[in-house]
Scaffold this motif. Structure first.
Motif, PDB file in Angstrom:
ATOM      1  N   LEU A 137      10.501  -5.117  41.531  1.00  0.00           N
ATOM      2  CA  LEU A 137      10.575  -4.016  40.570  1.00  0.00           C
ATOM      3  C   LEU A 137       9.184  -3.548  40.147  1.00  0.00           C
ATOM      4  O   LEU A 137       8.898  -2.355  40.071  1.00  0.00           O
ATOM      5  CB  LEU A 137      11.407  -4.475  39.367  1.00  0.00           C
ATOM      6  N   ASN A 290      15.091 -11.433  37.642  1.00  0.00           N
ATOM      7  CA  ASN A 290      16.543 -11.334  37.637  1.00  0.00           C
ATOM      8  C   ASN A 290      17.241 -12.322  36.689  1.00  0.00           C
ATOM      9  O   ASN A 290      18.230 -12.939  37.039  1.00  0.00           O
ATOM     10  CB  ASN A 290      17.099 -11.458  39.065  1.00  0.00           C
ATOM     11  N   HIS A 375      18.375  -1.792  39.198  1.00  0.00           N
ATOM     12  CA  HIS A 375      17.840  -2.551  40.340  1.00  0.00           C
ATOM     13  C   HIS A 375      18.687  -3.743  40.748  1.00  0.00           C
ATOM     14  O   HIS A 375      18.323  -4.449  41.689  1.00  0.00           O
ATOM     15  CB  HIS A 375      16.431  -3.065  40.035  1.00  0.00           C
ATOM     16  N   ASN A 483      14.879   2.792  48.216  1.00  0.00           N
ATOM     17  CA  ASN A 483      13.471   2.442  47.996  1.00  0.00           C
ATOM     18  C   ASN A 483      12.593   2.687  49.220  1.00  0.00           C
ATOM     19  O   ASN A 483      13.077   2.880  50.338  1.00  0.00           O
ATOM     20  CB  ASN A 483      13.355   0.949  47.650  1.00  0.00           C
ATOM     21  N   GLU A 675      21.318  -8.355  46.843  1.00  0.00           N
ATOM     22  CA  GLU A 675      19.948  -7.806  46.768  1.00  0.00           C
ATOM     23  C   GLU A 675      20.036  -6.302  46.577  1.00  0.00           C
ATOM     24  O   GLU A 675      20.677  -5.616  47.375  1.00  0.00           O
ATOM     25  CB  GLU A 675      19.191  -8.140  48.057  1.00  0.00           C
ATOM     26  N   GLY A 676      19.399  -5.794  45.523  1.00  0.00           N
ATOM     27  CA  GLY A 676      19.445  -4.357  45.278  1.00  0.00           C
ATOM     28  C   GLY A 676      19.001  -3.606  46.517  1.00  0.00           C
ATOM     29  O   GLY A 676      19.769  -2.833  47.119  1.00  0.00           O
ATOM     30  N   SER A 677      17.777  -3.825  46.904  1.00  0.00           N
ATOM     31  CA  SER A 677      17.249  -3.158  48.088  1.00  0.00           C
ATOM     32  C   SER A 677      16.427  -4.141  48.917  1.00  0.00           C
ATOM     33  O   SER A 677      16.679  -4.361  50.094  1.00  0.00           O
ATOM     34  CB  SER A 677      16.358  -1.979  47.650  1.00  0.00           C
ATOM     35  N   GLY A 678      15.454  -4.767  48.242  1.00  0.00           N
ATOM     36  CA  GLY A 678      14.426  -5.478  48.992  1.00  0.00           C
ATOM     37  C   GLY A 678      13.423  -4.422  49.432  1.00  0.00           C
ATOM     38  O   GLY A 678      13.805  -3.294  49.768  1.00  0.00           O
TER      39      GLY A 678
HETATM   40  C1  F58 Z   1      14.209  -5.998  42.307  1.00  0.00           C
HETATM   41  N1  F58 Z   1      14.385  -6.425  40.945  1.00  0.00           N
HETATM   42  C2  F58 Z   1      15.468  -6.193  43.118  1.00  0.00           C
HETATM   43  N2  F58 Z   1      13.662  -7.367  38.993  1.00  0.00           N
HETATM   44  O1  F58 Z   1      15.879  -7.534  43.041  1.00  0.00           O
HETATM   45  C3  F58 Z   1      15.161  -5.802  44.555  1.00  0.00           C
HETATM   46  O2  F58 Z   1      16.300  -5.883  45.343  1.00  0.00           O
HETATM   47  C4  F58 Z   1      14.617  -4.376  44.597  1.00  0.00           C
HETATM   48  O3  F58 Z   1      14.155  -4.066  45.884  1.00  0.00           O
HETATM   49  C5  F58 Z   1      13.457  -4.214  43.639  1.00  0.00           C
HETATM   50  O4  F58 Z   1      13.840  -4.624  42.336  1.00  0.00           O
HETATM   51  C6  F58 Z   1      12.970  -2.778  43.556  1.00  0.00           C
HETATM   52  O5  F58 Z   1      14.035  -1.906  43.349  1.00  0.00           O
HETATM   53  C7  F58 Z   1      13.404  -7.065  40.299  1.00  0.00           C
HETATM   54  O6  F58 Z   1      12.338  -7.308  40.838  1.00  0.00           O
HETATM   55  C8  F58 Z   1      12.874  -8.078  38.166  1.00  0.00           C
HETATM   56  O7  F58 Z   1      11.936  -8.710  38.582  1.00  0.00           O
HETATM   57  C9  F58 Z   1      13.217  -8.022  36.693  1.00  0.00           C
HETATM   58  C10 F58 Z   1      12.044  -8.417  35.855  1.00  0.00           C
HETATM   59  C11 F58 Z   1      12.379  -8.416  34.388  1.00  0.00           C
HETATM   60  C12 F58 Z   1      13.593  -9.255  34.073  1.00  0.00           C
HETATM   61  C13 F58 Z   1      14.763  -8.897  34.934  1.00  0.00           C
HETATM   62  C14 F58 Z   1      14.432  -8.858  36.410  1.00  0.00           C
END
Ligand code: F58
Length: 834
Positions: A137, A290, A375, A483, A675-678
């Protein structure tokens, strides 16, 4: 600031002396030496690599500042719609190399540094990563900034200036240890703006009053004030003069009367304690990936940053003296996940409590302004805040949330009369003990568009998590924007040799700003010489990684081996446990082979990297197991080069830049539908690596683009996951026989005390195997056998690699940003004239 501008007759002197940019090696050297000798107070007698780095960074920074100022002036002058990207994370990595490449002066810098006694690579690697993010993210936000600037969009990022970024990971006796990452000492890339501060209020109470016209108003009184101070970071676009701004807020005790009262009362210590208390707001990035924990300080961070950013955005808008109704024509705000959802409430508060607008008019403006990106579908990652906590910290905001909910539920009731279940399901307030505010619902209700980050993910949002909202608002509020990654950092910067080979074939570097041009590479797939050069570059990149491995782990790996890589945050859903069980399976198989059989084995290096959230025990025991397996396998002379297991500690952006170009195969093996996207999947393929993966996230679009003959897919499909889990729950579960042998080896203490890994195995054997490790194990290991087979045929493998790169044009964040601009933000780029 109009008041501070110099009168026209005096401007000539300014223009004459206005700062100039260096344009060649000579001028760069002059700037470098000047900075080293004056800004840094060093000389040729005491200039180490760190000083050379600082000097180089300062020279390039000067160039950025000049274009940054001009960009801001241009954007203010043309006064067109701007985008504001609100993200609690910006995982930027290093800035110098990127700045050199984006302004197109890296060669001049290389030669200049060489003249003065330094190797550019050593200088670049002095820089500390800016690691204000957890994983995908945060890195996505950083790639977006690069594309926004490159495409000349008037755009600002808003985030928090954490004093400590994501922790540094050390592996001690196989265990992860977390070391604080204090990164701010001599960071040349940020500019404190001590004159740009915003007072942010917390706690206190709400008073209702009637104004002279009899209108009811609300004022939020008392409580604590904390000051937000702006720090700005220039974001240069590639091959353009546009240099956008990333504004990060830092917290500080308010210098208002509050402290002085205490001070005057002789309570000096407590005044200092207040100071420190205020500063903790922006002290540390929460290291969970997550998972949401509902800590008060985290909510404070969120409001602090949202309120400061909105104040800034509103102030900028008000300078234009437009009517409020024009706000959505001038401002688009994108919420990176639900973390900035309070911005919706804060905007409504500003409009009704401070600006005196009627509720409906205000709400119309708010919803037209905001867009929300989701995400993840993992339930444990969905943000909920306890009502009592919010009542205490943000009493007025909670009232407004209740009003938003009331009006929303009234409208739902009208459309779905007598459906009480529906009302309970979609209410922003969850009727639990304590009651909770469901932030994702608030974000949906307060935005005009909601998007997921890959097709499968966006579909799952519509059919599961947000199903009711699709019924309520219709399908148009929900959309998908798959993404991407920026090819500047992830191809050109990370893999200069491949970038230049591609440029040779395509007649220039235009593909870096129009990645679809890569498709022209397909014409060279059968070109022998081209293939040879392609292979040679991969080998060199593997040697570079082998050196990093040697330097950091002490293990030597053979670059002829198949490099099999899985680097990402450690999480059960991402299934590093599946990978390491697969490695053990391979090890046992080799151990049982005759010498003859061993000759046919394709030597492999299994490379892992990634951080576990500090409180996530299962993830930590996966890291522990990987390291224990590495210790046994790598020291088994009977196996030698046939198998090596490597855990690269402290995986971060700058290590990713070395790892991605060096993989033969990388693993993107999450349980389908999780997995949202990776995004690393895209980075690996863009660098000529093949992937093994499940039908999950963006793997699906990657397959569609590159063709299913160029990817190794395995495992159960998302549509079957629920049923499998259900069956496991009712006892219909049988451990895969090959996995059972792996477990037996672990239980026989082959990798140290089996007790350390009991929970890991029990989660599969005894507790329902929620992530379907056993269900997918057979298909996983047989697919790896196909990988071995394919790797044997070097020519075929190269053809797959080249074809895949040629078909990756879709995955540039330039495409992604243009989609957001067209379908969500309705903004246009601002052309730059020389
Ligand atoms: C990620 N989320 C997804 N969240 O898991 C991944 O599939 C996707 O490709 C990516 O976002 C971009 O869209 C992610 O990294 C976190 O790290 C958050 C941080 C703050 C707390 C909740 C999770």
């Amino acid at each position: 600031n109009v008041e501070a501008s110099i009168p026209e007759p005096l401007r000539e002197a300014w223009r004459k002396h206005s700062a100039k940019e260096f344009t060649n090696k000579e001028e760069f050297e002059k700037e470098l030496v000047r900075h080293i000798e004056t800004t840094l107070a060093r000389s040729l007698y005491n200039c180490d690599e760190l000083a050379a780095y600082s000097g180089t960074a300062l020279a390039f920074r000067d160039r950025l500042i000049i274009e940054w100022n001009k960009t801001q002036q241009r954007q203010t002058f043309t006064d067109q719609k701007r985008v504001y990207y609100l993200s609690l994370e910006f995982l930027m990595g290093r800035a110098l190399d990127n700045a050199m490449l984006n302004v197109g002066m890296k060669d001049a810098a290389r030669e200049g540094l060489r003249d003065l006694g330094f190797r550019i690579e050593d200088v670049i690697s002095q820089e500390h990563d800016a690691a204000l993010g957890n994983g995908g993210l945060g890195r996505l936000a950083a790639c977006f900034l690069d594309s926004l600037a490159t495409l000349n969009y008037p755009a600002w990022g808003y985030g928090l200036r954490y004093r400590y970024g994501i922790f540094k990971q050390e592996i001690v006796n196989g265990y992860q240890m977390e070391i604080p990452d204090y990164w701010l000492d001599n960071n040349p890339w940020e500019f404190p703006r001590h004159e740009i501060t915003v007072d942010i209020q917390f706690y206190g109470s709400v008073k209702k009053y009637q104004d002279e016209n009899g209108k009811i108003g609300h004022s939020w009184e008392d409580g604590e004030i904390v000051q937000a101070v702006a720090y700005d970071v220039p974001i240069p676009g590639y091959g353009t003069k546009t240099t956008n701004n990333l504004r990060l807020w830092s917290s500080k005790a308010s210098s208002g009367e509050f402290d002085f009262q205490k001070f005057n009362a002789g309570d000096y210590e407590s005044a200092v304690a207040d100071q420190q208390n205020a500063e903790t707001i922006s002290a540390v990035l929460y290291p969970n990936d997550n998972l949401e924990r509902g800590k008060e300080l985290r909510l404070k961070q969120q409001y602090f940053w949202c309120a400061a950013s909105l104040y800034d955005i509103v102030r900028r808008f008000k300078k234009t003296k437009r009517a409020w109704s024009e706000f959505p024509d001038q401002v688009a705000i994108q919420l990176n996940d639900t973390h900035p959802t309070l911005a919706i409430v804060e905007m409504q508060r500003i409009l009704i409590d401070i600006e005196g607008l009627e509720w409906d008019e205000a709400w119309g403006i708010v919803t037209k302004t905001f867009g929300y990106t989701n995400h993840t579908v993992l339930p444990e990652a969905l943000e909920k805040w306890s009502v009592p906590l919010m009542q205490n910290l943000l009493p007025r905001h909670l009232q407004i949330i209740y009003d938003i909910n009331l009006f929303f539920l009234q409208s739902v009731e009208k459309r779905f009369p007598n459906d009480r279940d529906m009302l309970a399901r979609v209410s922003i307030i969850e009727e639990s003990h304590p009651k909770m505010v469901r932030m994702a619902y608030l974000a949906i209700i307060g935005s005009h568009k909601v998007n997921g980050v890959a097709e499968l993910h966006s579909d799952l949002l519509k059919t599961t998590l947000f199903k009711d909202f699709v019924e309520i608002y219709g399908p148009d509020r929900f959309t998908n924007v798959t993404n991407g990654v920026t090819p500047r950092r992830w191809l050109h910067q990370a893999n200069p040799a491949l970038s230049s080979l591609i440029a040779q074939k395509l007649g220039g570097h235009e593909f870096l700003t129009d990645l679809t041009l890569l498709d022209k590479l397909e014409a060279f797939v059968d070109d022998k010489e081209f293939r040879r050069e392609w292979a040679e570059i991969k080998t060199k990149n593997k040697l570079r990684l082998a050196k990093l491995i040697k330097d950091t782990t002490g293990y030597s790996v053979n670059p002829e081996s198949l490099f099999d890589v899985q680097v990402k945050r450690i999480h059960e859903y991402k299934r590093q446990q599946l990978n390491i069980f697969g490695v053990i399976h391979r090890y046992l198989k080799i151990k049982g082979m005759s010498n003859e059989e061993r000759k046919k084995v394709i030597p492999r290096v299994s490379i892992f990297g990634g951080k576990a959230a500090p409180g996530y025990w299962m993830a930590k025991s996966i890291i522990h197991l990987i390291n224990k397996v590495a210790a046994v396998v790598n020291n088994d002379t009977d196996v030698g080069d046939l198998l090596k297991v490597i855990f690269i500690e402290d995986y971060n952006v700058s290590k990713a830049e070395i790892i991605c170009p060096a993989s033969d195969i990388s693993e993107h093996i999450s349980t389908a539908g999780t997995e949202g996207s990776g995004t690393s999947n895209m980075k690996f393929v863009m660098n000529g690596g093949l992937i093994i993966g499940t039908c999950d996230g963006a793997n699906i679009e990657i397959t569609r683009e590159i063709g299913d003959q160029n990817i190794f897919l395995f495992g159960n499909l998302a549509e079957d996951v629920e049923d499998l889990r259900h069956r496991h729950f009712y006892g219909d579960f049988q451990l895969d026989p090959a996995l059972a042998k792996v477990f037996k080896a672990i239980k026989d203490n082959m990798f140290g005390d089996a007790g350390d890994f009991a929970a890991l195995m029990a989660s599969i054997e005894e507790h329902g195997d929620y992530y379907l490790v056993s269900d997918d194990f057979h298909s996983y290991v047989t697919t790896h056998e196909m990988v071995d087979e394919a790797f044997l045929n070097k020519e075929e493998w190269l053809a797959k690699s080249i074809t895949s790169v040629a078909r990756m044009g879709f995955f540039s964040t330039d495409r992604v940003i243009n989609e957001y601009a067209d379908s969500i933000w309705n903004v246009e780029p601002l052309a730059v004239k020389d």
